[in-house]
Design a protein around this motif. Structure first.
Motif, short mmCIF file in Angstrom:
data_model
loop_
_atom_site.label_atom_id
_atom_site.label_comp_id
_atom_site.label_asym_id
_atom_site.label_seq_id
_atom_site.Cartn_x
_atom_site.Cartn_y
_atom_site.Cartn_z
N PHE A 26 0.84 -1.10 -0.01
CA PHE A 26 0.09 0.10 -0.05
C PHE A 26 0.77 1.28 0.20
N ILE A 27 1.94 1.36 0.82
CA ILE A 27 2.82 2.34 0.73
C ILE A 27 3.35 2.69 -0.51
N GLY A 28 3.70 1.43 -1.04
CA GLY A 28 4.40 1.72 -2.55
C GLY A 28 5.94 1.13 -2.55
N PHE A 29 6.03 0.00 -2.60
CA PHE A 29 7.56 -0.44 -2.91
C PHE A 29 7.73 -0.25 -4.28
N ASP A 30 6.61 -0.30 -5.10
CA ASP A 30 6.72 -0.26 -6.76
C ASP A 30 6.18 1.27 -7.06
N LYS A 31 7.05 2.15 -7.56
CA LYS A 31 6.64 3.57 -7.80
C LYS A 31 5.87 3.36 -9.00
N VAL A 32 5.58 2.58 -9.67
CA VAL A 32 4.99 2.84 -11.23
C VAL A 32 3.51 2.18 -11.03
N ASN A 33 3.47 1.01 -10.39
CA ASN A 33 1.81 0.55 -10.16
C ASN A 33 1.09 0.90 -9.01
N ILE A 34 1.28 2.28 -8.72
CA ILE A 34 0.97 2.72 -7.48
C ILE A 34 -0.75 2.43 -7.25
N GLN A 35 -1.39 3.02 -8.17
CA GLN A 35 -2.73 2.81 -7.85
C GLN A 35 -3.28 1.28 -7.66
N ALA A 36 -2.60 0.43 -8.62
CA ALA A 36 -3.09 -0.88 -8.52
C ALA A 36 -2.63 -1.51 -7.11
N ASN A 37 -1.35 -1.20 -6.68
CA ASN A 37 -0.83 -1.68 -5.53
C ASN A 37 -1.62 -1.15 -4.17
N ARG A 38 -2.25 0.27 -4.46
CA ARG A 38 -2.94 0.51 -3.17
C ARG A 38 -4.08 -0.36 -3.14
N TRP A 39 -4.96 -0.57 -4.16
CA TRP A 39 -5.98 -1.70 -4.15
C TRP A 39 -5.42 -2.90 -3.51
N LEU A 40 -4.29 -3.52 -4.05
CA LEU A 40 -3.80 -4.85 -3.63
C LEU A 40 -3.39 -4.72 -2.12
N GLY A 41 -2.79 -3.73 -1.65
CA GLY A 41 -2.38 -3.58 -0.33
C GLY A 41 -3.64 -3.65 0.56
N ALA A 42 -4.92 -2.72 0.02
CA ALA A 42 -6.12 -3.03 0.95
C ALA A 42 -6.86 -4.17 0.86
N PHE A 43 -6.50 -5.19 -0.27
CA PHE A 43 -6.78 -6.55 -0.06
C PHE A 43 -6.32 -7.26 1.04
N TYR A 44 -4.88 -7.18 1.17
CA TYR A 44 -4.24 -7.84 1.99
C TYR A 44 -4.79 -7.52 3.30
N CYS A 45 -4.80 -6.13 3.75
CA CYS A 45 -5.14 -5.82 5.12
C CYS A 45 -6.34 -6.34 5.39
N ILE A 46 -7.37 -6.38 4.58
CA ILE A 46 -8.69 -6.93 5.08
C ILE A 46 -8.50 -8.37 5.18
N MET A 47 -7.61 -8.94 4.43
CA MET A 47 -7.33 -10.32 4.78
C MET A 47 -6.79 -10.66 5.86
N ALA A 48 -5.70 -9.74 6.39
CA ALA A 48 -5.20 -9.72 7.46
C ALA A 48 -6.23 -9.81 8.79
N CYS A 49 -7.07 -8.82 8.57
CA CYS A 49 -8.33 -8.76 9.56
C CYS A 49 -8.92 -10.24 9.70
N ALA A 50 -9.13 -10.82 8.79
CA ALA A 50 -9.87 -12.11 8.71
C ALA A 50 -8.92 -13.13 9.55
N PHE A 51 -7.72 -12.99 9.46
CA PHE A 51 -6.73 -14.06 10.04
C PHE A 51 -6.63 -13.66 11.60
N THR A 52 -6.53 -12.17 11.74
CA THR A 52 -6.45 -11.92 13.15
C THR A 52 -7.69 -12.27 13.84
N GLN A 53 -8.86 -12.22 13.21
CA GLN A 53 -10.07 -12.64 13.96
C GLN A 53 -10.05 -14.41 14.27
#
Length: 370
Positions: A26-53
């Protein structure tokens, strides 16, 4: 009990890995695919919520309100993945209808804020029995959503990989093979979730299986390549190929044959295929016709995609170079570059497909024949 807790600890490992991965993307380790990576980062964070639960439930930590908060964004998980894949495969196209994919999540959020959370704040209250149809939706909608969005994401990727062969003669840096492995990793996680419902052995070992799947997911993500600037082939109809009737009205059979001869004469005669960066728009500009006309003539007059057409010409050039005394000093990469290929991988793949021989086998076979 201790053994169950030991296995449940893998939920903590999975959740921690996903929080770290999601933050990094989400922060952006890849400075080219920024918009796509933000959505992918959100996907991983929501998945992290599920495993934390799952971890908190496994160890009996936290109250119902905390567990519900972690579960709340789950219906937005797969739409976030869809948006990420959409931006990866077509970053320049407008995403006007993106909000519609989050309507189920917004409805569930509204239902939770109005109906569930006020009751959770009141320790003396108990959740009333919900109608059976609401319980069914809450319980099983997520599974259907997972399967649907995975299929849609895979279709988008396959369409992109087909599209790049319509406009480019090189695909290694733009076909996003890494994204295919990422989607396969997500599919593995989906299958584990589905199988764990019906198979007690899968249920028992699911914390470990999830963790292994997330390792594959992280590897696929961190090996992603940037989206290289390349034009997107847009058919005349927005989401499909233009009707043949419309194209036939523009180009008669005689015109197709005439353009075919012009294309062959310019491309072969001037050896335009030797340019490693040759694309559909570059070739159409050199010939003096539109990209749609060029694509139509190649597909219907020559019977090949742009990728096939150019790389087969390069293969014929490579055959000559491999048997030439003037190029004996070159290695295979040198021959590939001289023939117009920009990578050894494309050279070997195309050459083997055209001749059923590797370049070295081709040299050996022709040396023996002579």
């Amino acid at each position: 009990m201790s053994e169950i807790n030991t296995l449940a600890a893998f939920y903590a490992f999975s959740g921690g890995a996903l929080w770290l991965l999601g933050s990094l993307v989400f922060i952006g380790f890849d400075k080219v695919n920024i918009q796509a990576n933000r959505w992918l980062g959100a996907f991983y964070c929501i998945m992290a919520c599920a495993f934390t639960q799952l971890f908190l439930e496994g160890f009996g930590i936290g109250g119902g309100f905390l567990i519900h908060l972690l579960e709340l964004p789950r219906w937005a998980m797969l739409p976030c993945l869809y948006m990420a894949v959409t931006y990866y495969t077509s970053p320049s196209l407008p995403k006007k209808d993106w909000l519609i994919h989050f309507v189920p999540f917004l409805l569930f959020l509204l239902f939770s804020l109005v109906y569930l959370m006020p009751i959770m704040f009141n320790a003396q209250s108990h959740l009333p029995a919900l109608p059976s149809w609401i319980g069914f939706i809450v319980r099983y909608f997520f599974f259907g959503q997972m399967v649907y969005y995975w299929i849609v994401c895979f279709v988008l990727l396959r369409r992109h990989q087909k599209n790049v062969k319509m406009i480019a003669s090189f695909t290694e840096k733009i076909n996003m093979e890494w994204l295919k492995y990422l989607l396969i990793s997500v599919l593995v996680l989906i299958l584990i979730r589905i199988l764990s419902i019906s198979n007690i052995h899968v249920t028992y070992y699911s914390p470990i299986l999830y963790f292994l799947g997330i390792i594959l997911l992280a590897y696929s993500t961190l090996t992603q390549k940037s989206i290289y600037a390349i034009e997107t082939y847009q058919p005349e109809e927005k989401y499909g190929t233009a009707p043949k009737k419309v194209l036939n009205e523009r180009l008669t059979l005689e015109q197709v044959e005439e353009l075919k001869h012009i294309i062959m004469r310019k491309t072969v005669g001037e050896k335009l295929y030797l340019d490693p960066s040759l694309t559909l728009s570059v070739l159409s500009a050199k010939i003096g016709i539109s990209t749609h006309e060029l694509s139509y003539v190649l597909n219907n007059g020559v019977g090949k995609s742009f990728y096939q057409f150019i790389n087969e010409l390069r293969t014929e050039e490579a055959k000559t170079l491999l048997l030439s005394e003037d190029t004996r000093h070159l290695d295979m990469l040198g021959v590939a570059i001289r023939a117009g290929f920009n990578s050894k991988t494309t050279f070997y793949t195309t050459f083997k497909k055209a001749t059923n021989l590797t370049p070295k086998e081709y040299i050996k076979a022709n040396s023996a024949a002579s």
